[in-house]
Design a protein around this motif. Structure first.
Motif, mmCIF file in Angstrom:
data_model
loop_
_atom_site.group_PDB
_atom_site.id
_atom_site.type_symbol
_atom_site.label_atom_id
_atom_site.label_comp_id
_atom_site.label_asym_id
_atom_site.label_seq_id
_atom_site.Cartn_x
_atom_site.Cartn_y
_atom_site.Cartn_z
ATOM 1 N N ARG A 52 0.902 -1.338 -0.022
ATOM 2 C CA ARG A 52 -0.123 -0.342 -0.056
ATOM 3 C C ARG A 52 0.803 1.306 -0.205
ATOM 4 N N GLU A 64 -1.043 4.675 -0.094
ATOM 5 C CA GLU A 64 -1.479 4.982 1.086
ATOM 6 C C GLU A 64 -0.531 5.565 1.822
ATOM 7 N N ILE A 122 -9.223 7.546 5.208
ATOM 8 C CA ILE A 122 -8.850 6.530 3.852
ATOM 9 C C ILE A 122 -9.279 5.298 4.419
#
Length: 328
Positions: free
Chosen positions: A64, A67, A205
């Motif tokens: 990720r 992110e 998120i």
């Protein structure tokens, strides 16, 4: 002549039988197309996945990265961020990566997990090297610890990271809300956070399921660590149980290693039945036109009513809140 023969053949059938035959053929063809697409995707992934792509046993890889970059940038901009996701989706792994990146840049970070409010305050104080005793050697109360931590955060550039924030005491979260009003940068990670206190004040998120190649790499790495050899067919079967959840992917390999037969996983990733719903709506419309063409008033009325009900229900489902199952 051919067209006339075809028209006579259609009129020889009962419209309901003809409609049922068409729907059954479409439903029988749909799973085959889905399985073909799935098999072709698995084959392409197998061909693209090489030994060099798989992390070594015990190695660490961030899947990720977007992110991670977005979260770090938000914190460095003196902001706050909430990362939400189901259990096992990789929130803690992402939080550890954020801590490592911030500490690598020379920042002070306090990474805590749910406990009693006093224990969490003491943990924050210890990680920031804030004294927990007064001049007389007595332990500071919770209120004095809060003031000492707030003063430290106002005078220094430091970050608070709280894992499983949804499990913390509501009063502690209200204290975090007060810190946030003072501009303290913080990262919260939670599973199904409620729409209250600090959770409604900061951007969020939501972690999506990992892509199939990532889940496959995690499973292969877990299998290597456990000394078992999984065939591509075994990986495909286990991958369906993981559903994009890295923790469930590792658990599926553990269950395979122990010889446990488990039919399904605990993930929230389900099969999309939207094509089937659209097919049902098309079938109702076709039924109405068949009734119109054959002068069958009952079939025409039934098709119209069914199509109207279908359109009404589809519109109602479309207008339902999309996040009703995500945030309570």
């Amino acid at each position: 002549m051919v067209a006339t023969g075809a028209f006579i053949a259609i009129n020889g059938f009962n419209p309901f039988s003809l409609l049922a035959l068409g729907i059954s053929g479409a439903l029988a063809l749909f799973p085959k197309l889905t399985s073909l697409n799935r098999e072709s995707g698995v084959k392409s992934q197998d061909s693209a996945l090489t030994t060099e792509d798989i992390p070594a046993p015990g190695a660490f890889r961030i899947y990720r990265q977007a992110e991670l970059n977005r979260t770090t940038a938000s914190l460095l901009a003196n902001g706050a961020i909430l990362i939400a996701g189901e259990d096992g989706s990789g929130k803690s792994v992402l939080a550890n990566a954020v801590v490592e990146k911030l500490q690598g840049d020379g920042f002070m970070v306090a990474f805590i997990e749910p406990a009693t409010p006093k224990q969490m305050l003491l943990e924050i104080a210890h990680q920031f090297d804030i004294p927990t005793e007064d001049l007389e050697g007595k332990s500071l109360t919770a209120d004095k610890l809060k003031r000492a931590i707030a003063t430290f955060l106002e005078e220094n550039t430091a970050f608070l990271i709280l894992d499983d924030a949804h499990a913390c005491d509501a009063k502690f979260r209200m204290w975090l809300k007060q810190l946030r009003r003072s501009g303290v940068p913080m990262l919260l990670l939670a599973t199904d956070p409620p729409r209250t206190d600090i959770f409604i004040n900061i951007p969020r998120i939501e972690l999506k399921p990992l892509p199939e190649y990532a889940i496959r790499e995690i499973m292969v790495q877990a299998a290597i660590e456990r000394g078992i050899n999984l065939k591509p067919s075994d990986l495909a079967k286990l991958q369906e149980r993981a559903g994009g959840n890295p923790m469930l992917a590792i658990r599926a390999v553990d269950e395979e290693y122990l010889g446990l037969e488990v039919e399904s996983g605990d993930h929230r990733r389900y099969f999309d039945i939207t094509p089937l719903i659209l097919l049902a709506g098309i079938a109702f419309v076709i039924m109405r036109f068949i009734g119109l063409g054959t002068s069958d008033q009952a079939l025409y009325i039934f098709g119209g009513i069914a199509a109207a009900i279908f359109l009404g229900l589809s519109r109602l489902l479309y207008n339902l809140p999309r996040e009703s199952q995500r945030i309570r």
